[in-house]
Design a protein around this motif. Structure first.
Motif, PDB file in Angstrom:
ATOM      1  N   PHE A 110      33.640  30.128  28.014  1.00  0.00           N
ATOM      2  CA  PHE A 110      32.224  29.769  28.000  1.00  0.00           C
ATOM      3  C   PHE A 110      32.035  28.359  28.561  1.00  0.00           C
ATOM      4  CE2 PHE A 110      28.144  28.503  26.243  1.00  0.00           C
ATOM      5  CZ  PHE A 110      27.387  29.667  26.357  1.00  0.00           C
ATOM      6  N   GLU A 111      32.901  27.439  28.159  1.00  0.00           N
ATOM      7  CA  GLU A 111      32.829  26.072  28.677  1.00  0.00           C
ATOM      8  C   GLU A 111      33.151  26.041  30.165  1.00  0.00           C
ATOM      9  OE1 GLU A 111      31.691  23.349  27.114  1.00  0.00           O
ATOM     10  OE2 GLU A 111      31.185  24.773  25.516  1.00  0.00           O
ATOM     11  N   LEU A 112      34.110  26.841  30.587  1.00  0.00           N
ATOM     12  CA  LEU A 112      34.449  26.909  32.006  1.00  0.00           C
ATOM     13  C   LEU A 112      33.266  27.440  32.816  1.00  0.00           C
ATOM     14  CD1 LEU A 112      36.427  26.727  34.380  1.00  0.00           C
ATOM     15  CD2 LEU A 112      37.211  29.041  33.780  1.00  0.00           C
ATOM     16  N   ALA A 113      32.598  28.457  32.292  1.00  0.00           N
ATOM     17  CA  ALA A 113      31.431  28.999  32.990  1.00  0.00           C
ATOM     18  C   ALA A 113      30.375  27.918  33.192  1.00  0.00           C
ATOM     19  CB  ALA A 113      30.844  30.175  32.206  1.00  0.00           C
ATOM     20  N   GLY A 114      30.141  27.125  32.166  1.00  0.00           N
ATOM     21  CA  GLY A 114      29.185  26.036  32.289  1.00  0.00           C
ATOM     22  C   GLY A 114      29.617  25.015  33.328  1.00  0.00           C
ATOM     23  N   ALA A 115      30.911  24.712  33.369  1.00  0.00           N
ATOM     24  CA  ALA A 115      31.428  23.742  34.332  1.00  0.00           C
ATOM     25  C   ALA A 115      31.315  24.269  35.758  1.00  0.00           C
ATOM     26  CB  ALA A 115      32.886  23.412  34.002  1.00  0.00           C
ATOM     27  N   VAL A 116      31.549  25.555  35.930  1.00  0.00           N
ATOM     28  CA  VAL A 116      31.419  26.167  37.260  1.00  0.00           C
ATOM     29  C   VAL A 116      29.973  26.079  37.745  1.00  0.00           C
ATOM     30  CG1 VAL A 116      31.449  28.381  38.473  1.00  0.00           C
ATOM     31  CG2 VAL A 116      33.411  27.703  37.073  1.00  0.00           C
ATOM     32  N   MET A 117      29.037  26.408  36.880  1.00  0.00           N
ATOM     33  CA  MET A 117      27.633  26.364  37.279  1.00  0.00           C
ATOM     34  C   MET A 117      27.172  24.935  37.545  1.00  0.00           C
ATOM     35  SD  MET A 117      25.889  29.347  34.937  1.00  0.00           S
ATOM     36  CE  MET A 117      27.017  29.620  33.588  1.00  0.00           C
ATOM     37  N   ARG A 118      27.645  24.012  36.736  1.00  0.00           N
ATOM     38  CA  ARG A 118      27.314  22.605  36.945  1.00  0.00           C
ATOM     39  C   ARG A 118      27.884  22.109  38.274  1.00  0.00           C
ATOM     40  NH1 ARG A 118      28.803  21.279  32.412  1.00  0.00           N
ATOM     41  NH2 ARG A 118      30.929  20.590  32.853  1.00  0.00           N
TER      42      ARG A 118
END
Length: 200
Positions: A110-118
């Motif tokens: 979930f944190e990785l997904a946020g980092a990818v989108m950011r």
């Protein structure tokens, strides 16, 4: 166990980016569980009447930019309206997120997904580029090369296709899309309604 919220999304969606951290905060506040389902939005569009951004009338494209700016300012989330690497293929990042969940569990993915989108929407990085994805994963304390290898595996591909099939079956037609107790919520601007449902 808390309620389960299904989360269908494509990682290249700016609306998903704007809602991602808030979804996580809402779930934690109410003890809900999030089931991430990165999927192929192009295939969802094909069966739901959706139109890719480049094929939308200029009036709709222009208003989309107004709304993105409005929401970015309202939520105080940095967002580049027309980033260098957009449009961009979502599958490489989606499969990386799937691989991260299999290898490291939900929270890390979930944190990785946020980092990818950011990376796409605030940092103007190419999330279809393997080296970029590996670097993003590494910055999250994950083994980027391992995740790239596993993202390219048949298992990750099967999960990606299954998520897409489930999205079509659930009548998804946009990203982000949340499902709680069988009820759908389309878009980050429906998170207030989702939170109300979780609080009942």
């Amino acid at each position: 166990m808390g309620k389960l919220c299904q989360y269908f999304f494509s990682p290249q969606s700016p609306w998903t980016y704007l809602g991602h951290a808030r979804l996580g905060a809402i779930a934690r506040q109410h003890g809900a569980r999030i089931e991430m389902k990165p999927c192929d939005l192009g295939k969802v569009f094909d069966v739901s009447g959706g139109v890719p951004l480049a094929k939308r009338p200029p009036q709709r494209q222009a208003y989309r930019l107004v709304e993105l700016r409005r929401w970015s300012e309202f939520l105080d989330i940095p967002l580049t309206l027309q980033p260098k690497y957009f449009p961009v293929a979502g599958e490489p990042a989606a499969r990386l997120i799937i691989a991260a969940e299999a290898a490291y569990g939900h929270d890390a993915a979930f944190e990785l997904a946020g980092a990818v989108m950011r990376a796409l929407w605030a940092e103007e990085r190419n999330i279809a580029d393997a080296a970029t994805l590996a670097a993003i994963a590494g910055n999250q304390g994950l083994d980027g090369q391992r995740l790239l290898d596993e993202a390219g595996s048949p298992a990750a591909g099967t999960t990606y296709e299954r998520n897409t099939t489930e999205a079509v079956a659930a009548n998804v037609f946009g990203s982000p899309w949340y499902v709680l107790d069988g009820e759908p919520y389309w878009g980050q601007d429906r998170l207030d309604f989702l939170e109300r449902a979780l609080s009942r």
